[in-house]
Every structure is written in C-alpha cells, then in structure tokens.
Write an enzyme that holds these catalytic residues in place. Structure first.
Site, short mmCIF file in Angstrom:
data_model
loop_
_atom_site.label_atom_id
_atom_site.label_comp_id
_atom_site.label_asym_id
_atom_site.label_seq_id
_atom_site.Cartn_x
_atom_site.Cartn_y
_atom_site.Cartn_z
CG ASP A 58 -14.91 7.07 -14.22
OD1 ASP A 58 -13.76 6.39 -13.86
OD2 ASP A 58 -15.64 6.94 -15.17
CG HIS B 262 -3.97 -4.71 5.00
ND1 HIS B 262 -4.69 -3.15 5.08
CD2 HIS B 262 -4.07 -5.44 4.34
CE1 HIS B 262 -5.52 -3.95 3.96
NE2 HIS B 262 -5.40 -4.81 3.69
CE1 TYR C 219 2.82 -1.59 3.60
CE2 TYR C 219 1.13 -1.07 5.19
CZ TYR C 219 1.40 -0.81 3.21
OH TYR C 219 0.50 -1.15 2.86
CG ASP D 56 -2.98 2.17 8.31
OD1 ASP D 56 -1.57 1.75 7.60
OD2 ASP D 56 -3.63 1.03 8.61
#
Length: 318
Positions: free
Chosen positions: A16, A82, A86, A110
């Site tokens: 965390d 997303h 791009y 990606d």
C-alpha cells in the site's frame, strides 16, 4: 494469481504505497534495485513521495522507467487514454484498414510501441549506469514509440513514395501481391510476394504466369483488375489446399491462423513456440539466447521484502 505468460516468472509483493509502511518498504527495495518501472499518470509517484527526485538520491545508479500513453509532458500528458488513442494521434490507426480505420490488437501500441520501447530504453540506460555509475529517467510514451515505428512510412511519404490514404500502398493491402484472400471454406490466406522472383513463383503456382494481365507487377493502374481476378480464384479451393500448393516454394504465401490454429501450426510446433506450464499451453519466451536460455517459471507471491532482497544477491562463484 493471474495465469498465462504475462506474469510468468514474477515474484510479487503487494504494498500500500499510500501508507508510510508501504512506502518505506518500496524505498528499501529501490536502494538495492537496478531498475524501477512505473506506469501511473504523471505526478502520481511524486504524490506518493516515490518520484525520481525523491528516491534516486538513495541509489545514484537507479534506472527509473516511466511508462505512459502520452508521456510525462505535453498538452495530453494528464489525460486518460488507451492504445487506440495513442496510435490514432501518431498516425498509425489512420493507415490501417480499408474504407474506415480498423482497430488492430494492442500489440501495435501497448506492447510494440510501449513495452518493447521501454524495455529497450531501460536496458540501454542500465548499460550506461554500469559504465558511468549514473542512473537516469526513461520517459517512454506509447505515442512516441508509435511515431518511431512509423519511421519507414514517414521517410517514404517525404520522397513521394507513400500515399497518405488507406489501402493505397504496396504494403497496406492495395497491391494484389501483398494482401489476404478469402478461400472456399471462409478462411483466409496471406500473400506477400513483393520481390519479382517471389511474384514469378506466385503466378506459376496459380497458373497465371502466361496471363498478360499479371505481366506488369507494379503497374498500379492494373491492381484493381488483378485483385478482381485473384479473389474468385482463391475462392475455388479451401485454405489448406492452397497452403499445400505453396508449401515447398518461396512465393511468400501462408495461412491466416486463428489463435487456436497457431497452437497446432507445423512450423511453430517445430520451433517450440509454445510451452506447457502448470497444464496451460502458452507462448514460449522470445527471443532465444544461445548461451543463457530463458527459463519458464510460475509466478509467486513473496511474504516480505527480505525475501526479495535475498534473491537479488549475486550468486557465489564456485
């Protein structure tokens, strides 16, 4: 734990980072790490007190890799996006398709323009750090990588050899010798006979080598007629029948396999392109190394930071 090759071989420790304890563990890892990779929007790591200026002083050799779609700077840098966005801005999406742009798998943005560019940049920075003792930040934006991937098309367009319209060029589906054709069984076959010697073999196997329509390969005024002649011809046989016809020659013809079919492809099987891990058939590591072959291992969770740091210690020489 997610299955598949994506997380294969990783050891994971959940932290965390908004809590003081989690940040302290992360900083402890950073002190001994060669590389830190993060994929948040710009400013997130800084707000977590884990930005480059905050952690790199503790490890001057650290390579800090940052993966985003839009980059760390620029008008869009703070916006969501997303893969499709791009590659759209970079010009790649415009070039793919027929009447309308066709959305490719996210291997273009990606993975190709993003992950692989980040890996290349990170490794280059690691080599620099080992030589100089100084780390650096690697700002990897998918839009930048996509523009880079389009270097050939930009170069050809600059000298008037690339038309800025879909299906208007040799390698974008406009040419009859570089496209896909539907077969009798509804499956498709790919043809990539660009070079004249390959084109000659293609015509011979199609029994068109004496047909005047196909005599001038690069006469664009004939491409439409040639495609109109080839489409019904390929519909006369099933895909695998065409594969058999072209099996032993350099006509650059190959089946358009589905994912399931690729698992059974003769060439891929011979290359051991897939491997079985925990009962799941998945892609093998690539590329291949002659001296230090990759190992296929399951992912695993670790209990504490000490377990990770211990694994980072160099192995003792015999």
């Amino acid at each position: 734990m997610e299955k598949g090759a994506t997380l294969r071989g990783r050891r994971t420790l959940a932290l965390d980072l908004r809590a003081t304890e989690g940040r302290e563990v992360a900083i402890a890892l950073v002190r001994s790490a060669d590389v830190l990779l993060e994929g948040f929007r710009p400013g997130v790591m800084e707000r977590l007190q884990l930005g480059p200026e905050q952690v790199m002083p503790t490890n001057p050799r650290l390579v800090y890799g940052r993966m985003t779609g839009w980059g760390q700077t620029g008008p869009r840098s703070a916006q969501a996006g997303h893969d499709i966005n791009y590659i759209a801005v970079a010009g790649a999406l415009h070039a793919i398709g027929d009447c309308e742009p066709v959305v490719p798998l996210n291997v273009v943005g990606d993975y190709g323009a993003g992950a692989l560019y980040l890996a290349m940049g990170t490794l280059a920075a690691v080599l620099h750090a080992r030589e100089s003792g100084t780390g650096q930040v690697v700002d990897c934006a998918i839009c930048d990588g996509t523009v880079s991937l389009l270097s050939l098309m930009h170069g050809l367009h600059h000298v008037g050899r690339w038309k800025d319209q879909r299906r208007s060029n040799t390698i974008d589906g406009a040419a009859p010798f570089y496209r896909t054709y539907r077969c009798k069984d509804g499956k498709a076959i790919s043809v990539g006979a660009i070079e004249p010697q390959f084109y000659k073999l293609l015509l011979e196997r199609l029994q068109l080598h004496e047909t005047s329509l196909f005599a001038r390969q690069h006469d664009r005024s004939l491409w439409g007629q040639q495609i109109s002649a080839l489409e019904p011809l390929f519909l006369t046989r099933k895909r695998d029948e065409w594969v058999a016809i072209f099996a032993d020659c350099d006509a650059c013809v190959a089946p358009v396999n589905s994912l399931e079919e690729s698992l059974k492809d003769e060439h891929l099987l011979a290359r051991q392109a897939f491997t079985e891990l925990a009962g799941e058939l998945q892609p093998s590591p690539a590329p291949r190394f002659s001296v230090s072959p990759s190992r296929v291992r399951l992912s695993a969770s670790v209990a504490n930071v000490e377990e990770i740091l211990e694994g980072w210690q160099p192995a003792e020489k015999a």
